[in-house]
Design a protein around this motif. Sequence first.
Motif, PDB file in Angstrom:
ATOM      1  N   PRO A  78      92.338  87.419  16.230  1.00  7.46           N
ATOM      2  CA  PRO A  78      91.134  87.821  16.963  1.00  7.46           C
ATOM      3  C   PRO A  78      90.001  86.807  16.961  1.00  7.46           C
ATOM      4  N   ILE A  79      90.052  85.749  16.141  1.00  4.92           N
ATOM      5  CA  ILE A  79      88.980  84.760  16.069  1.00  4.92           C
ATOM      6  C   ILE A  79      89.603  83.459  15.579  1.00  4.92           C
ATOM      7  N   SER A  80      89.069  82.328  16.042  1.00  3.88           N
ATOM      8  CA  SER A  80      89.631  81.064  15.566  1.00  3.88           C
ATOM      9  C   SER A  80      89.331  80.909  14.077  1.00  3.88           C
ATOM     10  N   CYS A  81      90.252  80.304  13.372  1.00  6.06           N
ATOM     11  CA  CYS A  81      90.088  80.078  11.932  1.00  6.06           C
ATOM     12  C   CYS A  81      88.858  79.205  11.664  1.00  6.06           C
ATOM     13  N   GLU A  82      88.624  78.247  12.575  1.00  2.44           N
ATOM     14  CA  GLU A  82      87.504  77.318  12.426  1.00  2.44           C
ATOM     15  C   GLU A  82      86.158  78.039  12.339  1.00  2.44           C
ATOM     16  N   THR A  83      86.020  79.166  13.024  1.00  2.00           N
ATOM     17  CA  THR A  83      84.756  79.890  13.042  1.00  2.00           C
ATOM     18  C   THR A  83      84.271  80.189  11.627  1.00  2.00           C
ATOM     19  N   CYS A  84      85.175  80.554  10.743  1.00  2.00           N
ATOM     20  CA  CYS A  84      84.816  80.879   9.360  1.00  2.00           C
ATOM     21  C   CYS A  84      85.079  79.713   8.407  1.00  2.00           C
ATOM     22  N   HIS A  85      86.235  79.076   8.555  1.00  2.00           N
ATOM     23  CA  HIS A  85      86.668  78.052   7.598  1.00  2.00           C
ATOM     24  C   HIS A  85      86.139  76.656   7.911  1.00  2.00           C
ATOM     25  N   GLY A  86      85.540  76.479   9.083  1.00  2.00           N
ATOM     26  CA  GLY A  86      84.923  75.207   9.426  1.00  2.00           C
ATOM     27  C   GLY A  86      85.864  74.206  10.051  1.00  2.00           C
ATOM     28  N   PHE A  87      85.293  73.279  10.812  1.00  2.00           N
ATOM     29  CA  PHE A  87      86.070  72.255  11.492  1.00  2.00           C
ATOM     30  C   PHE A  87      86.883  71.430  10.505  1.00  2.00           C
ATOM     31  N   LYS A  88      86.311  71.159   9.340  1.00  2.09           N
ATOM     32  CA  LYS A  88      86.987  70.342   8.319  1.00  2.09           C
ATOM     33  C   LYS A  88      87.816  71.178   7.351  1.00  2.09           C
ATOM     34  N   GLY A  89      87.876  72.503   7.568  1.00  2.00           N
ATOM     35  CA  GLY A  89      88.651  73.358   6.665  1.00  2.00           C
ATOM     36  C   GLY A  89      87.992  73.563   5.324  1.00  2.00           C
ATOM     37  N   ASN A  90      86.707  73.241   5.216  1.00  2.00           N
ATOM     38  CA  ASN A  90      86.000  73.271   3.935  1.00  2.00           C
ATOM     39  C   ASN A  90      85.263  74.586   3.662  1.00  2.00           C
ATOM     40  N   GLY A  91      85.532  75.604   4.469  1.00  3.24           N
ATOM     41  CA  GLY A  91      84.901  76.909   4.246  1.00  3.24           C
ATOM     42  C   GLY A  91      83.498  77.012   4.808  1.00  3.24           C
ATOM     43  N   MET A  92      83.071  76.020   5.573  1.00  4.58           N
ATOM     44  CA  MET A  92      81.701  75.965   6.073  1.00  4.58           C
ATOM     45  C   MET A  92      81.659  76.164   7.586  1.00  4.58           C
ATOM     46  N   GLY A  93      82.284  77.235   8.072  1.00  6.63           N
ATOM     47  CA  GLY A  93      82.245  77.543   9.496  1.00  6.63           C
ATOM     48  C   GLY A  93      80.861  78.017   9.915  1.00  6.63           C
ATOM     49  N   VAL A  94      80.698  78.224  11.214  1.00  8.39           N
ATOM     50  CA  VAL A  94      79.376  78.556  11.747  1.00  8.39           C
ATOM     51  C   VAL A  94      78.822  79.874  11.215  1.00  8.39           C
ATOM     52  N   ILE A  95      79.674  80.754  10.712  1.00  8.15           N
ATOM     53  CA  ILE A  95      79.173  82.044  10.201  1.00  8.15           C
ATOM     54  C   ILE A  95      79.369  82.209   8.697  1.00  8.15           C
ATOM     55  N   PHE A  96      79.716  81.119   7.988  1.00 11.76           N
ATOM     56  CA  PHE A  96      80.061  81.263   6.572  1.00 11.76           C
ATOM     57  C   PHE A  96      78.935  81.872   5.745  1.00 11.76           C
ATOM     58  N   GLN A  97      77.672  81.587   6.081  1.00  8.80           N
ATOM     59  CA  GLN A  97      76.566  82.082   5.259  1.00  8.80           C
ATOM     60  C   GLN A  97      76.432  83.597   5.309  1.00  8.80           C
ATOM     61  N   ARG A  98      77.019  84.217   6.331  1.00 13.02           N
ATOM     62  CA  ARG A  98      76.986  85.679   6.438  1.00 13.02           C
ATOM     63  C   ARG A  98      78.168  86.329   5.741  1.00 13.02           C
ATOM     64  N   MET A  99      78.970  85.541   5.056  1.00 12.86           N
ATOM     65  CA  MET A  99      80.201  86.055   4.471  1.00 12.86           C
ATOM     66  C   MET A  99      80.161  85.981   2.951  1.00 12.86           C
ATOM     67  N   LYS A 100      80.554  87.066   2.318  1.00 12.50           N
ATOM     68  CA  LYS A 100      80.706  87.113   0.861  1.00 12.50           C
ATOM     69  C   LYS A 100      82.050  87.777   0.587  1.00 12.50           C
ATOM     70  N   PRO A 101      82.935  87.179  -0.167  1.00  8.83           N
ATOM     71  CA  PRO A 101      82.821  85.809  -0.651  1.00  8.83           C
ATOM     72  C   PRO A 101      82.897  84.822   0.516  1.00  8.83           C
ATOM     73  N   TYR A 102      82.474  83.572   0.247  1.00  4.44           N
ATOM     74  CA  TYR A 102      82.578  82.543   1.268  1.00  4.44           C
ATOM     75  C   TYR A 102      84.045  82.329   1.634  1.00  4.44           C
ATOM     76  N   PRO A 103      84.290  81.874   2.868  1.00  5.25           N
ATOM     77  CA  PRO A 103      85.674  81.612   3.272  1.00  5.25           C
ATOM     78  C   PRO A 103      86.344  80.573   2.373  1.00  5.25           C
ATOM     79  N   ARG A 104      87.640  80.658   2.305  1.00  3.72           N
ATOM     80  CA  ARG A 104      88.449  79.735   1.510  1.00  3.72           C
ATOM     81  C   ARG A 104      88.196  78.295   1.964  1.00  3.72           C
ATOM     82  N   ASP A 105      88.062  77.402   0.991  1.00  2.00           N
ATOM     83  CA  ASP A 105      87.912  75.972   1.228  1.00  2.00           C
ATOM     84  C   ASP A 105      89.287  75.339   1.048  1.00  2.00           C
TER      85      ASP A 105
END
Length: 131
Positions: free
Chosen positions: A53-80
């Motif tokens: 339902p959503i691209s992985c990048e949105t949460c996990h970030g372009f670099k896969g480091n867990g820093m996607g565009v919505i990571f700050q709204r997520m607890k726990p943070y997405p997997r790095d």
Amino acid sequence: EVEMKTIDSGTLCPQTRGTIPAPESYASMTNPLPSTGENIEAGKMLFHRDAKPISCETCHGFKGNGMGVIFQRMKPYPRDFTCFQSMKDITDGQMFWIIQNGSHGTRMPAFEKLEEDQIWQLVNYLRHFGD
């Protein structure tokens, strides 16, 4: 005691998680798809754009480091996925199960509409972040 370090993304490495273990029938699975350029590229397209339902990048970030565009709204943070210490003990089968079924207690959704080969392609791509 494991040494924690802050990596360039600002997340802690290793990440601590209380992820529910996959059933043994999944946990013991190994990726049947070779880590070829073709499979990694297919996983890359799913990660960055095509997974629903959503691209992985949105949460996990372009670099896969867990820093996607919505990571700050997520607890726990997405997997790095760039943190070797966190990723080295996660089996292919555990990753497959989490992608297919989601992760209870996190915002990780189930990707039930992905075909098995697509999930394995994603696993191949996720493994590339730790290289």
